[in-house]
Design an enzyme around this catalytic site. Structure first.
Site, PDB file in Angstrom:
ATOM      1  N   ASN A  10      22.113 102.083 -38.812  1.00 39.74           N
ATOM      2  CA  ASN A  10      22.615 101.269 -38.015  1.00 39.74           C
ATOM      3  C   ASN A  10      21.610 100.589 -37.146  1.00 39.74           C
ATOM      4  O   ASN A  10      21.017 101.235 -36.227  1.00 39.74           O
ATOM      5  CB  ASN A  10      23.596 102.215 -37.065  1.00 39.74           C
ATOM      6  CG  ASN A  10      24.296 101.217 -35.934  1.00 39.74           C
ATOM      7  OD1 ASN A  10      24.488 100.026 -36.000  1.00 39.74           O
ATOM      8  ND2 ASN A  10      24.951 102.116 -35.356  1.00 39.74           N
ATOM      9  N   LYS A  12      22.144  98.361 -35.021  1.00 42.76           N
ATOM     10  CA  LYS A  12      22.808  97.779 -33.854  1.00 42.76           C
ATOM     11  C   LYS A  12      22.491  96.440 -33.380  1.00 42.76           C
ATOM     12  O   LYS A  12      22.396  95.588 -34.342  1.00 42.76           O
ATOM     13  CB  LYS A  12      22.130  98.871 -32.626  1.00 42.76           C
ATOM     14  CG  LYS A  12      22.495 100.297 -32.874  1.00 42.76           C
ATOM     15  CD  LYS A  12      22.472 101.468 -31.977  1.00 42.76           C
ATOM     16  CE  LYS A  12      22.742 102.704 -32.480  1.00 42.76           C
ATOM     17  NZ  LYS A  12      22.683 103.646 -31.512  1.00 42.76           N
ATOM     18  N   HIS A  96      31.966 103.579 -33.350  1.00 46.28           N
ATOM     19  CA  HIS A  96      30.974 103.924 -32.852  1.00 46.28           C
ATOM     20  C   HIS A  96      30.984 104.379 -31.631  1.00 46.28           C
ATOM     21  O   HIS A  96      31.703 103.556 -30.739  1.00 46.28           O
ATOM     22  CB  HIS A  96      29.715 103.046 -33.465  1.00 46.28           C
ATOM     23  CG  HIS A  96      28.336 103.725 -33.019  1.00 46.28           C
ATOM     24  ND1 HIS A  96      28.013 103.525 -31.756  1.00 46.28           N
ATOM     25  CD2 HIS A  96      27.472 104.145 -33.578  1.00 46.28           C
ATOM     26  CE1 HIS A  96      26.652 104.200 -31.565  1.00 46.28           C
ATOM     27  NE2 HIS A  96      26.374 104.504 -33.008  1.00 46.28           N
ATOM     28  N   GLU A  98      29.184 103.683 -29.098  1.00 47.19           N
ATOM     29  CA  GLU A  98      29.054 102.440 -28.149  1.00 47.19           C
ATOM     30  C   GLU A  98      30.295 101.549 -28.059  1.00 47.19           C
ATOM     31  O   GLU A  98      30.433 101.057 -27.071  1.00 47.19           O
ATOM     32  CB  GLU A  98      27.720 101.918 -28.619  1.00 47.19           C
ATOM     33  CG  GLU A  98      26.328 102.566 -28.218  1.00 47.19           C
ATOM     34  CD  GLU A  98      25.490 102.513 -29.324  1.00 47.19           C
ATOM     35  OE1 GLU A  98      25.180 101.438 -30.112  1.00 47.19           O
ATOM     36  OE2 GLU A  98      24.281 103.464 -29.406  1.00 47.19           O
ATOM     37  N   GLU A 166      28.775 112.092 -34.466  1.00 47.55           N
ATOM     38  CA  GLU A 166      27.432 111.710 -33.579  1.00 47.55           C
ATOM     39  C   GLU A 166      27.596 112.259 -32.291  1.00 47.55           C
ATOM     40  O   GLU A 166      28.550 111.620 -31.503  1.00 47.55           O
ATOM     41  CB  GLU A 166      27.616 110.307 -33.684  1.00 47.55           C
ATOM     42  CG  GLU A 166      27.050 109.611 -34.865  1.00 47.55           C
ATOM     43  CD  GLU A 166      26.493 108.195 -35.092  1.00 47.55           C
ATOM     44  OE1 GLU A 166      25.193 108.259 -35.239  1.00 47.55           O
ATOM     45  OE2 GLU A 166      27.342 107.196 -34.540  1.00 47.55           O
ATOM     46  N   GLY A 172      20.370 108.029 -29.428  1.00 50.73           N
ATOM     47  CA  GLY A 172      19.305 107.106 -28.659  1.00 50.73           C
ATOM     48  C   GLY A 172      18.666 107.930 -27.481  1.00 50.73           C
ATOM     49  O   GLY A 172      17.990 107.260 -26.639  1.00 50.73           O
ATOM     50  N   SER A 212      19.638 110.487 -32.769  1.00 50.13           N
ATOM     51  CA  SER A 212      18.352 110.715 -32.653  1.00 50.13           C
ATOM     52  C   SER A 212      17.667 111.557 -34.062  1.00 50.13           C
ATOM     53  O   SER A 212      16.613 112.444 -33.820  1.00 50.13           O
ATOM     54  CB  SER A 212      17.776 111.610 -31.464  1.00 50.13           C
ATOM     55  OG  SER A 212      18.501 111.080 -30.386  1.00 50.13           O
TER      56      SER A 212
HETATM   57  P1  PGA Z   1      19.975 106.854 -32.758  1.00 48.31           P
HETATM   58  O1  PGA Z   1      21.440 106.193 -33.246  1.00 48.31           O
HETATM   59  O2  PGA Z   1      19.601 107.238 -34.285  1.00 48.31           O
HETATM   60  O3  PGA Z   1      19.372 105.632 -32.433  1.00 48.31           O
HETATM   61  O4  PGA Z   1      20.303 107.956 -31.940  1.00 48.31           O
HETATM   62  C1  PGA Z   1      22.295 106.888 -33.917  1.00 48.31           C
HETATM   63  C2  PGA Z   1      23.535 105.866 -33.927  1.00 48.31           C
HETATM   64  O5  PGA Z   1      23.983 105.519 -32.948  1.00 48.31           O
HETATM   65  O6  PGA Z   1      24.328 105.919 -35.088  1.00 48.31           O
END
Ligand code: PGA
Length: 249
Positions: A10, A12, A96, A98, A166, A172, A212
């Site tokens: 992803n 983003k 997601h 976010e 997640e 992140g 992460s």
């Molecule tokens: P990250 O994001 O690996 O940067 O923690 C994972 C995600 O949001 O799918």
């Protein structure tokens, strides 16, 4: 039952023309585990150029990061699953965290988006996960199962869906869930699936972990019974994404 390992990247809202070319070309040139299904999800404007770069490559699939539930109309700024289908984009990430937190997407909207994608035959990476506060209250499984229940009413065919657990506190942040924390929630999701669709079909659904994930921590997570792959954010923009795809090698 051995499930095909699944790794999604992803991106983003990251990248540029030169960056997506570099990332796609790196992946094309890498040795990828034949038993890993790989999907990259660039920002909308790089979907078709990435598809063009991947012409003739049948190892790497492309997904969008979201899609609205209406097929067309006056919805400025949105794109639809009907458009993804038209452009032969085979996957979409829905729900997601976010989107849920920054863009206030509700369980109901997530369910409608899942429905719209599946109706168009676009496969879904359905994201669910608890916040830090919810985890600290001991509510992780309750929250995750609640999100799953809400989206599940839109799913008739689970072979078209990958569930991404997640935890919001791990996304992140560099703070990855331990293998025990992740496996516990994945097992609860599997139990829910067994009750919803029966043992046989439940065993076939991929439940992937996100938050992460890195080249350094992917192997021990990938060794867990119910962890069938990863959804990767930050590390999907780096060469170590290949190591994550190959976590089971
Ligand atoms: P990250 O994001 O690996 O940067 O923690 C994972 C995600 O949001 O799918």
């Amino acid at each position: 039952m051995s499930r095909t390992f699944f790794v999604g990247g992803n991106w983003k809202m990251n990248g540029s023309i030169s960056k997506y070319q570099e990332l796609v070309n790196n992946l094309k040139g890498a040795r990828l585990d034949d038993n890993s299904e790989v999907v990259i999800a660039p920002p909308y404007m790089y979907l078709l150029p990435a598809q063009e770069l991947l012409k003739g490559n049948n190892r790497i699939q492309i997904g969008a990061q979201d899609a609205y539930f209406k097929p067309s109309g006056a919805f400025t700024g949105e794109i639809s699953s009907a458009m993804l289908k038209d452009a032969q984009i085979s996957w979409v990430i829905i729900g997601h965290s976010e989107r849920r937190t920054l863009f206030h997407e509700t369980d109901d909207e997530v369910a409608k988006k899942v429905q719209a994608a599946l109706d168009e035959n676009v496969k879904v990476i359905l994201c669910i996960g608890e916040s830090l506060e919810q985890r600290e209250k001991g509510d992780s499984i309750k929250v995750v199962i609640g999100q799953l229940d809400a989206a599940a009413k839109s799913v008739k065919d689970w072979s078209k869906v990958v569930i991404a657990y997640e935890p919001v506190w791990a996304i992140g942040t560099g703070k990855v869930a331990t293998k025990e924390q992740a496996q516990e929630v994945h097992a609860a999701i599997r139990d829910w699936l067994v009750k919803a669709i029966g043992q046989g079909d439940a065993e076939k659904v991929r439940i992937i972990y996100g938050g992460s994930v890195s080249g350094a921590n992917c192997k021990e997570l990938a060794a867990q019974k119910d962890i069938d792959g990863f959804l990767v954010g930050g590390a999907s923009l780096k060469p170590e994404f290949v190591d994550i795809v190959n976590a089971r090698l």
